[in-house]
Design a protein around this motif. Structure first.
Motif, PDB file in Angstrom:
ATOM      1  N   LEU A 167       0.830  -1.209   0.000  1.00 33.89           N
ATOM      2  CA  LEU A 167       0.000   0.000   0.000  1.00 33.89           C
ATOM      3  C   LEU A 167       0.862   1.255   0.000  1.00 33.89           C
ATOM      4  N   ILE A 168       1.856   1.295   0.868  1.00 36.43           N
ATOM      5  CA  ILE A 168       2.741   2.462   0.931  1.00 36.43           C
ATOM      6  C   ILE A 168       3.479   2.656  -0.391  1.00 36.43           C
ATOM      7  N   ALA A 169       3.840   1.545  -1.050  1.00 32.95           N
ATOM      8  CA  ALA A 169       4.610   1.637  -2.298  1.00 32.95           C
ATOM      9  C   ALA A 169       3.821   2.310  -3.415  1.00 32.95           C
ATOM     10  N   VAL A 170       2.489   2.202  -3.388  1.00 32.27           N
ATOM     11  CA  VAL A 170       1.684   2.752  -4.493  1.00 32.27           C
ATOM     12  C   VAL A 170       0.852   3.957  -4.072  1.00 32.27           C
ATOM     13  N   ALA A 171       0.836   4.298  -2.777  1.00 27.22           N
ATOM     14  CA  ALA A 171       0.038   5.439  -2.323  1.00 27.22           C
ATOM     15  C   ALA A 171       0.570   6.741  -2.910  1.00 27.22           C
ATOM     16  N   PRO A 172      -0.320   7.677  -3.279  1.00 28.96           N
ATOM     17  CA  PRO A 172       0.131   8.943  -3.866  1.00 28.96           C
ATOM     18  C   PRO A 172       0.802   9.863  -2.855  1.00 28.96           C
ATOM     19  N   VAL A 173       0.594   9.618  -1.565  1.00 30.52           N
ATOM     20  CA  VAL A 173       1.235  10.408  -0.513  1.00 30.52           C
ATOM     21  C   VAL A 173       1.424   9.494   0.681  1.00 30.52           C
ATOM     22  N   ALA A 174       2.523   9.683   1.417  1.00 29.79           N
ATOM     23  CA  ALA A 174       2.782   8.844   2.583  1.00 29.79           C
ATOM     24  C   ALA A 174       3.739   9.567   3.520  1.00 29.79           C
ATOM     25  N   GLU A 175       3.564   9.299   4.809  1.00 27.59           N
ATOM     26  CA  GLU A 175       4.478   9.832   5.807  1.00 27.59           C
ATOM     27  C   GLU A 175       5.850   9.176   5.662  1.00 27.59           C
ATOM     28  N   ALA A 176       6.841   9.770   6.315  1.00 24.12           N
ATOM     29  CA  ALA A 176       8.200   9.234   6.229  1.00 24.12           C
ATOM     30  C   ALA A 176       8.359   7.938   7.013  1.00 24.12           C
ATOM     31  N   TYR A 177       7.527   7.755   8.067  1.00 21.85           N
ATOM     32  CA  TYR A 177       7.668   6.591   8.933  1.00 21.85           C
ATOM     33  C   TYR A 177       6.348   5.841   9.041  1.00 21.85           C
ATOM     34  N   HIS A 178       6.441   4.514   9.173  1.00 21.81           N
ATOM     35  CA  HIS A 178       5.252   3.669   9.261  1.00 21.81           C
ATOM     36  C   HIS A 178       5.439   2.609  10.325  1.00 21.81           C
ATOM     37  N   GLU A 179       4.321   2.064  10.792  1.00 20.02           N
ATOM     38  CA  GLU A 179       4.347   1.182  11.952  1.00 20.02           C
ATOM     39  C   GLU A 179       5.039  -0.147  11.667  1.00 20.02           C
ATOM     40  N   TYR A 180       5.871  -0.536  12.608  1.00 18.95           N
ATOM     41  CA  TYR A 180       6.511  -1.853  12.581  1.00 18.95           C
ATOM     42  C   TYR A 180       6.452  -2.414  13.998  1.00 18.95           C
ATOM     43  N   ASN A 181       5.943  -3.624  14.125  1.00 11.81           N
ATOM     44  CA  ASN A 181       5.828  -4.264  15.432  1.00 11.81           C
ATOM     45  C   ASN A 181       7.087  -5.080  15.695  1.00 11.81           C
ATOM     46  N   PRO A 182       7.907  -4.687  16.677  1.00  9.27           N
ATOM     47  CA  PRO A 182       9.160  -5.405  16.919  1.00  9.27           C
ATOM     48  C   PRO A 182       8.971  -6.724  17.675  1.00  9.27           C
ATOM     49  N   VAL A 183       7.751  -6.976  18.172  1.00  6.36           N
ATOM     50  CA  VAL A 183       7.491  -8.189  18.954  1.00  6.36           C
ATOM     51  C   VAL A 183       7.032  -9.307  18.020  1.00  6.36           C
ATOM     52  N   PRO A 184       7.807 -10.377  17.875  1.00  7.43           N
ATOM     53  CA  PRO A 184       7.399 -11.463  16.963  1.00  7.43           C
ATOM     54  C   PRO A 184       6.084 -12.102  17.413  1.00  7.43           C
ATOM     55  N   THR A 185       5.232 -12.401  16.445  1.00  8.86           N
ATOM     56  CA  THR A 185       3.998 -13.132  16.703  1.00  8.86           C
ATOM     57  C   THR A 185       4.145 -14.538  16.142  1.00  8.86           C
ATOM     58  N   PRO A 186       3.244 -15.471  16.499  1.00  6.88           N
ATOM     59  CA  PRO A 186       3.326 -16.826  15.947  1.00  6.88           C
ATOM     60  C   PRO A 186       3.292 -16.871  14.419  1.00  6.88           C
ATOM     61  N   LEU A 187       2.708 -15.838  13.787  1.00  6.75           N
ATOM     62  CA  LEU A 187       2.646 -15.828  12.326  1.00  6.75           C
ATOM     63  C   LEU A 187       4.027 -15.766  11.680  1.00  6.75           C
ATOM     64  N   ARG A 188       4.980 -15.147  12.377  1.00  7.58           N
ATOM     65  CA  ARG A 188       6.305 -14.980  11.777  1.00  7.58           C
ATOM     66  C   ARG A 188       6.931 -16.330  11.436  1.00  7.58           C
ATOM     67  N   ALA A 189       6.670 -17.352  12.263  1.00 11.87           N
ATOM     68  CA  ALA A 189       7.267 -18.666  12.031  1.00 11.87           C
ATOM     69  C   ALA A 189       6.721 -19.343  10.780  1.00 11.87           C
ATOM     70  N   TRP A 190       5.593 -18.860  10.258  1.00  7.54           N
ATOM     71  CA  TRP A 190       5.011 -19.466   9.070  1.00  7.54           C
ATOM     72  C   TRP A 190       5.644 -18.948   7.781  1.00  7.54           C
ATOM     73  N   CYS A 191       6.403 -17.871   7.861  1.00  6.15           N
ATOM     74  CA  CYS A 191       6.988 -17.264   6.655  1.00  6.15           C
ATOM     75  C   CYS A 191       8.391 -17.813   6.421  1.00  6.15           C
ATOM     76  N   ASP A 192       8.712 -18.058   5.166  1.00  6.84           N
ATOM     77  CA  ASP A 192      10.054 -18.559   4.871  1.00  6.84           C
ATOM     78  C   ASP A 192      11.108 -17.475   5.026  1.00  6.84           C
ATOM     79  N   ALA A 193      10.695 -16.198   4.878  1.00  7.08           N
ATOM     80  CA  ALA A 193      11.630 -15.076   5.018  1.00  7.08           C
ATOM     81  C   ALA A 193      10.895 -13.928   5.704  1.00  7.08           C
TER      82      ALA A 193
END
Length: 230
Positions: A167-193
């Motif tokens: 979404l940020i990559a194609v939005a016509p306007v965006a703030e300089a910073y966006h949310e990132y959750n530093p706390v791993p959730t169980p979903l992270r283990a399902w991703c290969d990368a």
């Protein structure tokens, strides 16, 4: 975490969430302490999660201004656009912080009204609450049309993080910073990368679809659950 990720902005919680102002004196202590710990030009945001009434919202806004916080999210009850507008008008002579909100909004007419009267300086739809990717992109277009910022709400991880990046990559306007959750959730283990920040940035996945591949070994080991249907 900052050393590992290269991140140069943080968002801290304020108040006590959803109509509760929090322990007396806590915001007065933590807000200036945050700026002392993370000196400018490090960027600081605050999220009140609808904690305050008008007077308290303005008082905290002044504390945030003194500590050079950039964004002030949901200072009062999120559904009360008129009260939010009063807070914005009261803080406007200070020149900051900028008011933000919208993570819980779903109504398109309400988005149009929030943008048209500039109640908020930064619009923050959540891709998963707002109605999906295209609806969120329409909110970004509204923000661009009215000269507002755009910073989608996305305190998510792994699979749920990829749509935000696209979404940020194609939005016509965006703030300089966006949310990132530093706390791993169980979903992270399902991703290969896992989608992890490097030098303060996360690359948009370039593979098919959202660009996230599930771990085939974990999929093979996952139990199958069946539901009865008519």
């Amino acid at each position: 975490l900052l050393a590992d990720t290269g991140i140069t902005a943080l968002k801290r919680k304020g108040g006590g969430r959803l109509g509760r102002s929090g322990p007396p004196g806590r915001d007065e202590a933590v807000i200036p302490a945050a700026r002392r710990r993370f000196a400018a030009p490090f960027t600081l945001y605050a999220d009140a999660n609808s904690s305050f009434d008008f007077d308290r919202a303005v008082a905290v806004g002044r504390l945030l201004h003194a500590a050079q916080f950039d964004i002030y999210e949901e200072p009062v009850w999120w559904e009360d656009a008129a009260l939010t507008r009063r807070v914005a008008q009261a803080l406007a002579p200070l020149g900051g912080p900028r008011l933000a909100g919208g993570e819980q909004d779903t109504s398109w007419p309400r988005w149009q009204a929030l943008a048209a009267d500039r109640t908020l300086a930064v619009l923050q739809p959540d891709v998963f609450y707002c109605g999906g990717f295209l609806r969120s992109l329409r909110v970004a277009q509204l923000a661009a049309q009215h000269g507002l910022g755009f910073a989608p709400h996305s305190p998510h991880d792994a699979l749920r993080q990829a749509p935000l990046l696209h979404l940020i990559a194609v939005a016509p306007v965006a703030e300089a910073y966006h949310e990132y959750n530093p706390v791993p959730t169980p979903l992270r283990a399902w991703c290969d990368a896992p989608l992890l920040p490097r030098a303060g940035a996360i690359s948009v996945p370039t593979g098919p679809g959202w660009g996230v591949t599930l771990d085939p070994d974990r999929l093979a080991r996952a139990p199958l659950l069946w539901a009865m249907g008519e």
